[in-house]
Design a protein around this motif. Structure first.
Motif, PDB file in Angstrom:
ATOM      1  N   LYS A   1       0.826  -1.202   0.000  1.00  0.00           N
ATOM      2  CA  LYS A   1       0.000   0.000   0.000  1.00  0.00           C
ATOM      3  C   LYS A   1       0.867   1.262   0.000  1.00  0.00           C
ATOM      4  CE  LYS A   1      -3.253   0.150   3.081  1.00  0.00           C
ATOM      5  NZ  LYS A   1      -4.063   0.441   4.305  1.00  0.00           N
ATOM      6  N   THR A   2       1.930   1.250   0.794  1.00  0.00           N
ATOM      7  CA  THR A   2       2.814   2.411   0.890  1.00  0.00           C
ATOM      8  C   THR A   2       3.551   2.658  -0.427  1.00  0.00           C
ATOM      9  OG1 THR A   2       3.093   2.033   3.252  1.00  0.00           O
ATOM     10  CG2 THR A   2       4.732   3.425   2.162  1.00  0.00           C
ATOM     11  N   LEU A   3       4.049   1.612  -1.064  1.00  0.00           N
ATOM     12  CA  LEU A   3       4.758   1.785  -2.332  1.00  0.00           C
ATOM     13  C   LEU A   3       3.832   2.335  -3.416  1.00  0.00           C
ATOM     14  CD1 LEU A   3       7.044  -1.370  -2.403  1.00  0.00           C
ATOM     15  CD2 LEU A   3       7.754   1.011  -2.156  1.00  0.00           C
ATOM     16  N   TYR A   4       2.599   1.852  -3.476  1.00  0.00           N
ATOM     17  CA  TYR A   4       1.656   2.384  -4.457  1.00  0.00           C
ATOM     18  C   TYR A   4       1.293   3.836  -4.158  1.00  0.00           C
ATOM     19  CZ  TYR A   4       0.900  -1.803  -7.221  1.00  0.00           C
ATOM     20  OH  TYR A   4       1.072  -2.859  -8.077  1.00  0.00           O
ATOM     21  N   GLN A   5       1.183   4.179  -2.871  1.00  0.00           N
ATOM     22  CA  GLN A   5       0.878   5.565  -2.501  1.00  0.00           C
ATOM     23  C   GLN A   5       2.026   6.497  -2.875  1.00  0.00           C
ATOM     24  OE1 GLN A   5      -2.081   6.727  -1.266  1.00  0.00           O
ATOM     25  NE2 GLN A   5      -1.172   8.706  -1.720  1.00  0.00           N
ATOM     26  N   ILE A   6       3.267   6.081  -2.613  1.00  0.00           N
ATOM     27  CA  ILE A   6       4.432   6.889  -2.987  1.00  0.00           C
ATOM     28  C   ILE A   6       4.475   7.063  -4.497  1.00  0.00           C
ATOM     29  CG2 ILE A   6       6.962   6.928  -3.081  1.00  0.00           C
ATOM     30  CD1 ILE A   6       6.924   5.510  -0.339  1.00  0.00           C
ATOM     31  N   ALA A   7       4.229   5.979  -5.219  1.00  0.00           N
ATOM     32  CA  ALA A   7       4.244   6.048  -6.684  1.00  0.00           C
ATOM     33  C   ALA A   7       3.201   7.038  -7.189  1.00  0.00           C
ATOM     34  CB  ALA A   7       4.001   4.666  -7.276  1.00  0.00           C
ATOM     35  N   GLU A   8       2.015   7.013  -6.615  1.00  0.00           N
ATOM     36  CA  GLU A   8       0.967   7.935  -7.035  1.00  0.00           C
ATOM     37  C   GLU A   8       1.337   9.381  -6.692  1.00  0.00           C
ATOM     38  OE1 GLU A   8      -3.596   8.936  -5.791  1.00  0.00           O
ATOM     39  OE2 GLU A   8      -2.978   6.833  -5.782  1.00  0.00           O
ATOM     40  N   ASP A   9       1.868   9.601  -5.500  1.00  0.00           N
ATOM     41  CA  ASP A   9       2.238  10.953  -5.064  1.00  0.00           C
ATOM     42  C   ASP A   9       3.375  11.544  -5.903  1.00  0.00           C
ATOM     43  OD1 ASP A   9       0.333  10.707  -3.103  1.00  0.00           O
ATOM     44  OD2 ASP A   9       1.778  10.383  -1.473  1.00  0.00           O
ATOM     45  N   LYS A  10       4.329  10.708  -6.296  1.00  0.00           N
ATOM     46  CA  LYS A  10       5.522  11.185  -6.997  1.00  0.00           C
ATOM     47  C   LYS A  10       5.436  11.059  -8.513  1.00  0.00           C
ATOM     48  CE  LYS A  10       7.659  12.004  -3.141  1.00  0.00           C
ATOM     49  NZ  LYS A  10       8.028  13.325  -2.693  1.00  0.00           N
ATOM     50  N   GLY A  11       4.378  10.469  -9.038  1.00  0.00           N
ATOM     51  CA  GLY A  11       4.204  10.380 -10.484  1.00  0.00           C
ATOM     52  C   GLY A  11       4.865   9.185 -11.131  1.00  0.00           C
TER      53      GLY A  11
ATOM     54  N   CYS B   1       8.164 -10.710  -1.631  1.00  0.00           N
ATOM     55  CA  CYS B   1       8.438 -12.023  -1.066  1.00  0.00           C
ATOM     56  C   CYS B   1       8.766 -11.828   0.418  1.00  0.00           C
ATOM     57  CB  CYS B   1       9.616 -12.666  -1.789  1.00  0.00           C
ATOM     58  SG  CYS B   1       9.296 -12.936  -3.536  1.00  0.00           S
ATOM     59  N   PRO B   2       8.785 -12.893   1.223  1.00  0.00           N
ATOM     60  CA  PRO B   2       9.045 -12.724   2.653  1.00  0.00           C
ATOM     61  C   PRO B   2      10.386 -12.056   2.978  1.00  0.00           C
ATOM     62  CG  PRO B   2       8.139 -14.889   2.259  1.00  0.00           C
ATOM     63  CD  PRO B   2       8.407 -14.273   0.904  1.00  0.00           C
ATOM     64  N   ASP B   3      11.382 -12.210   2.088  1.00  0.00           N
ATOM     65  CA  ASP B   3      12.698 -11.659   2.423  1.00  0.00           C
ATOM     66  C   ASP B   3      13.245 -10.668   1.393  1.00  0.00           C
ATOM     67  OD1 ASP B   3      13.154 -13.523   0.454  1.00  0.00           O
ATOM     68  OD2 ASP B   3      14.942 -14.355   1.385  1.00  0.00           O
ATOM     69  N   HIS B   4      12.431 -10.257   0.422  1.00  0.00           N
ATOM     70  CA  HIS B   4      12.883  -9.243  -0.533  1.00  0.00           C
ATOM     71  C   HIS B   4      11.715  -8.718  -1.364  1.00  0.00           C
ATOM     72  CE1 HIS B   4      13.080 -12.950  -2.915  1.00  0.00           C
ATOM     73  NE2 HIS B   4      12.899 -12.189  -3.975  1.00  0.00           N
ATOM     74  N   ILE B   5      11.979  -7.592  -2.055  1.00  0.00           N
ATOM     75  CA  ILE B   5      10.970  -6.959  -2.904  1.00  0.00           C
ATOM     76  C   ILE B   5      11.554  -6.758  -4.294  1.00  0.00           C
ATOM     77  CG2 ILE B   5       9.632  -4.852  -3.322  1.00  0.00           C
ATOM     78  CD1 ILE B   5       9.657  -4.383  -0.315  1.00  0.00           C
ATOM     79  N   HIS B   6      10.780  -7.136  -5.322  1.00  0.00           N
ATOM     80  CA  HIS B   6      11.125  -6.817  -6.706  1.00  0.00           C
ATOM     81  C   HIS B   6      10.206  -5.683  -7.139  1.00  0.00           C
ATOM     82  CE1 HIS B   6      13.669 -10.316  -7.614  1.00  0.00           C
ATOM     83  NE2 HIS B   6      12.902 -10.945  -6.745  1.00  0.00           N
ATOM     84  N   LEU B   7      10.791  -4.639  -7.706  1.00  0.00           N
ATOM     85  CA  LEU B   7      10.004  -3.482  -8.103  1.00  0.00           C
ATOM     86  C   LEU B   7      10.496  -2.992  -9.451  1.00  0.00           C
ATOM     87  CD1 LEU B   7       7.879  -1.375  -7.169  1.00  0.00           C
ATOM     88  CD2 LEU B   7       9.760  -0.088  -6.183  1.00  0.00           C
ATOM     89  N   PHE B   8       9.580  -2.911 -10.401  1.00  0.00           N
ATOM     90  CA  PHE B   8       9.888  -2.401 -11.734  1.00  0.00           C
ATOM     91  C   PHE B   8       8.953  -1.234 -11.983  1.00  0.00           C
ATOM     92  CE2 PHE B   8       9.698  -2.573 -16.438  1.00  0.00           C
ATOM     93  CZ  PHE B   8      11.054  -2.438 -16.681  1.00  0.00           C
ATOM     94  N   ILE B   9       9.520  -0.039 -12.168  1.00  0.00           N
ATOM     95  CA  ILE B   9       8.692   1.156 -12.287  1.00  0.00           C
ATOM     96  C   ILE B   9       8.904   1.861 -13.617  1.00  0.00           C
ATOM     97  CG2 ILE B   9       8.629   1.575  -9.806  1.00  0.00           C
ATOM     98  CD1 ILE B   9      10.683   3.797 -10.208  1.00  0.00           C
TER      99      ILE B   9
END
Length: 67
Positions: A21-31, A40-48
């Motif tokens: 939820k926080t990552l999507y909110q930051i993405a929306e706020d920052k464009g 995953c339990p021990d890491h995050i993959h993020l492609f923006i």
């Protein structure tokens, strides 16, 4: 890819949902547009998709992590 210190399995249950939820909110706020998000339990993959091409690559990650 983001990894918690010592790859502890910290991203589970409520923490996982809060992180998403926080990552999507930051993405929306920052464009940004999040194209792929894998938590995953021990890491995050993020492609923006960053909608501000004039902003340097070095500035993108600190904006996301709040530095």
């Amino acid at each position: 890819m983001w990894i918690p210190k010592y790859r502890r399995k910290a991203l589970v249950d409520d923490v996982r949902e809060f992180t998403i939820k926080t990552l999507y909110q930051i993405a929306e706020d920052k464009g940004f547009e999040i194209l792929v998000l894998g938590v995953c339990p021990d890491h995050i993959h993020l492609f923006i998709l960053f909608l501000f091409p004039r902003l340097l690559n070095a500035l993108k990650v600190p904006v996301l992590i709040g530095c």
